[in-house]
Design an enzyme around this catalytic site. Structure first.
Site, mmCIF file in Angstrom:
data_model
loop_
_atom_site.group_PDB
_atom_site.id
_atom_site.type_symbol
_atom_site.label_atom_id
_atom_site.label_comp_id
_atom_site.label_asym_id
_atom_site.label_seq_id
_atom_site.Cartn_x
_atom_site.Cartn_y
_atom_site.Cartn_z
ATOM 1 C CB CYS A 1 -10.721 5.351 -1.450
ATOM 2 S SG CYS A 1 -9.357 5.488 -0.294
ATOM 3 C CG HIS B 1 -7.414 17.008 1.199
ATOM 4 N ND1 HIS B 1 -6.083 16.861 1.521
ATOM 5 C CD2 HIS B 1 -7.956 15.772 1.239
ATOM 6 C CE1 HIS B 1 -5.848 15.592 1.772
ATOM 7 N NE2 HIS B 1 -6.958 14.908 1.600
ATOM 8 C CD GLU C 1 -3.361 7.214 3.321
ATOM 9 O OE1 GLU C 1 -3.762 8.002 2.465
ATOM 10 O OE2 GLU C 1 -3.789 7.206 4.489
ATOM 11 C CG ASP D 1 -1.482 10.982 1.367
ATOM 12 O OD1 ASP D 1 -0.823 12.024 1.176
ATOM 13 O OD2 ASP D 1 -2.503 10.955 2.069
HETATM 14 C C1 PEP Z 1 -5.357 9.281 -0.531
HETATM 15 O O1 PEP Z 1 -4.327 9.645 0.042
HETATM 16 O O2 PEP Z 1 -5.388 8.813 -1.673
HETATM 17 C C2 PEP Z 1 -6.663 9.415 0.149
HETATM 18 C C3 PEP Z 1 -7.748 8.882 -0.346
HETATM 19 O O3 PEP Z 1 -6.715 10.161 1.292
HETATM 20 P P1 PEP Z 1 -6.585 11.751 1.296
HETATM 21 O O4 PEP Z 1 -6.702 12.253 -0.119
HETATM 22 O O5 PEP Z 1 -7.684 12.285 2.145
HETATM 23 O O6 PEP Z 1 -5.241 11.982 1.886
HETATM 24 MG MG MG Z 2 -4.324 10.088 2.120
#
Ligand code: PEP
Ligand code: MG
Length: 539
Positions: A500, A188, A429, A453
């Site tokens: 996303c 992240h 995900e 994920d």
């Molecule tokens: C993902 O898992 O692709 C997502 C957009 O959520 P995060 O990266 O915050 O886990």
């Molecule tokens: Mg995620």
């Protein structure tokens, strides 16, 4: 000149001073000082610095949010100057000959206990404040202050690693780049760097030498190099590279206002990912059509306690208002795995990525979940809000979520609180969600595929583990087929489907996503215009 190599997670060139970030050390040492008067002066200097920082925070908050919200910083300044508070510290330093950190810590504990003993809600709040403000002074004293107010000018952050809870504490306009010794491209912190448009390197072969503090540095996010005290040749070369990059970005600005459609007329909604109100300016500057992922958990990170309904409401309302009627998809709390906050008191887990996280926590801690939903629904009166839920694996979860949502809406109606028409969707995900996406689609209005994920769970590759990077194949056919299946199932049941996760911005795949029938791509703001260009070139 020192040159070190890392792995770039976002391109661009940053030139500026280096700030060596040390993790906050919460252990308070207690020792005798030789010169108590000088030690008290050391406290006074830290106190003065803290007051200056708080004044700056007061002014910034007044300007950005409002005077009422800024009052807290004024109150913190008053607490720091409180005569009893200062006298207690002075007594411990001069009376007992002890060090300033210990004196501040002990005084804060004493005052907090006193406030709590008053058994009054207002005074209990002051207990938190006195601890908070004392921590600020202690971190100035022991040189571990992380807040960006500690930096006078924008800097290149050099760190061992950065957890999201640490990254969110930096003030965006004080940052030029991140360079870490550890880290992975899918963490992240890397995602945050992209969202903030900061050239960044992970797994960098560099020492965390405090001597680097304040020295000139250059981060080349194209080659993954960092130069410390660059020579004239490199400096000139990098300035030229930066100029070319700035020029390229300027050229992309000409795409603003143009529709995101392929040559054959297929429209793709181009949205942006954000972590908070401070990212909205970049969303608008890059002409995104909306926010496709607001990672609301960032509101919960880097703090001592849950954000209140009011605090959340203000944040959602600010984003929705600033977006001026464009869609904002708020993802409900996705805490857990690398996004940790101590006050959640989640037991240490063997496999946190497969653990008690995201919607699982929300469905167990329904009051907390409802607080967030109430805040979102109240804010929905100020714009076009949508909500999506993370880490879904079954239909029963959605059924339960919808019951809770209905309860929240009913409570608001009972209290005559206005709210808007809010679209509900889920993140796809987990492989489980993909496989039953035909069933899930019947219960929601949209899907948003979280490829970060989804890739980790499909390939069984921990996205945080830098040692697994050679095995990580973002274009793995299994993941691409899962995306295809999800889109088909969404469409077959009248739902729309977007991406996303970071893969949405992977321009080698844009054509394939469009062929699959993707309806929306939500990416970090700096990728928006380039992606629009890419889509407009597709025949
Ligand atoms: C993902 O898992 O692709 C997502 C957009 O959520 P995060 O990266 O915050 O886990
Ligand atoms: Mg995620």
């Amino acid at each position: 000149m020192i040159t070190c190599q890392g792995k770039s997670v976002f391109s661009g060139v940053a030139i500026g001073k280096i700030f060596v970030y040390k993790k906050a050390d919460n252990t308070i040492e207690k020792y005798q000082v030789e010169d108590a008067a000088a030690e008290f002066e050391r406290f006074k200097a830290a106190q003065a610095k803290a007051i200056t920082q708080l004044q700056a925070l007061y002014e910034k908050t007044c300007k950005d949010i409002g005077e009422e919200e800024a009052m807290i910083f004024e109150m913190h300044q008053q607490l720091l100057e409180d005569l009893d508070y200062v006298e207690s510290i002075q007594g411990i330093i001069e009376g007992e000959g002890l060090n300033a950190e210990y004196a501040v810590f002990t005084t804060a504990e004493m005052f907090a206990a006193m406030f709590i003993a008053m058994n009054d809600e207002y005074m209990s709040g002051r207990a938190v404040d006195v601890k908070d403000v004392s921590e600020r002074v202690i971190s100035i004293l022991n040189g571990t202050q992380v807040a960006a107010e500690a930096m006078d000018e924008p800097v290149i952050i050099l760190a061992e690693d950065l957890a999201p809870s640490e990254t969110v504490q930096f003030e965006k306009d004080k940052l030029l780049a991140f360079v870490t010794q550890k880290g992975s491209a899918n963490s992240h912190t890397a995602i945050l760097a992209r969202m903030m448009n900061l050239p960044s390197l992970v797994t960098t072969d560099i020492e965390l030498d405090p001597e680097y503090n304040g020295k000139m540095g250059i981060v080349d996010g194209f080659t993954g190099k960092i130069y410390i005290e660059p020579d004239e040749v490199i400096m000139a070369e990098m300035k030229e590279k930066k100029k070319r990059e700035d020029e390229r970005r300027r050229m992309l600005q000409t795409l603003k206002g143009l529709p995101t459609v392929t040559k054959s007329g297929k429209k793709v909604h181009l949205y942006a990912n954000i972590g908070g109100v401070e990212d909205v300016d970049a969303v608008l500057a890059n002409d995104s059509e909306g926010v496709g992922l607001f990672r609301s958990e960032f509101l919960y990170l880097g703090r001592e306690d849950y954000p209140t309904e009011e605090e959340q409401f203000e944040a959602y309302k600010a984003v929705l208002s600033k977006m001026g009627g464009k869609k904002v998809i708020i993802r409900t709390l996705d805490i857990g795995a690398d996004k940790q906050a101590d006050y959640f008191n989640i037991e240490k887990e063997e496999n946190p990525a497969l653990g008690f996280r995201a919607i699982r926590i929300c469905l167990e801690r329904v009051d907390m979940f409802k607080t967030q939903l109430r805040a979102i629904y109240r804010a929905s009166a100020y714009g076009k809000a949508a909500i999506m839920f993370p880490m879904i694996i079954s239909v029963s979860e959605i059924v339960r979520i919808k019951e809770i949502v209905e309860e929240v809406k009913e409570e608001l109606r009972q209290n005559d609180v206005p709210f808007g028409d809010v679209e509900l969707g889920i993140m796809i995900e987990t492989p489980a969600a993909v496989i039953i996406s035909d069933q899930l689609a019947a219960h929601v209005e949209f899907f948003s595929i979280g490829t970060n994920d989804l890739t980790q769970y499909t390939l069984a590759i921990d996205r945080q583990n830098q040692a697994l990077e050679p095995f990580y194949n973002a274009h793995h056919e299994a993941v691409l087929r899962m995306i295809q299946m999800t889109i088909e199932n969404a469409h077959a049941h009248g739902a729309w489907c977007g991406i996303c996760g970071e893969l949405g911005a992977d321009m080698e795949l844009t054509r394939r996503f469009v062929q699959m029938g993707i309806d929306e791509l939500s990416v970090s703001p700096p990728f928006t215009l380039e992606l629009r260009q890419k889509i407009r070139e597709i025949d």
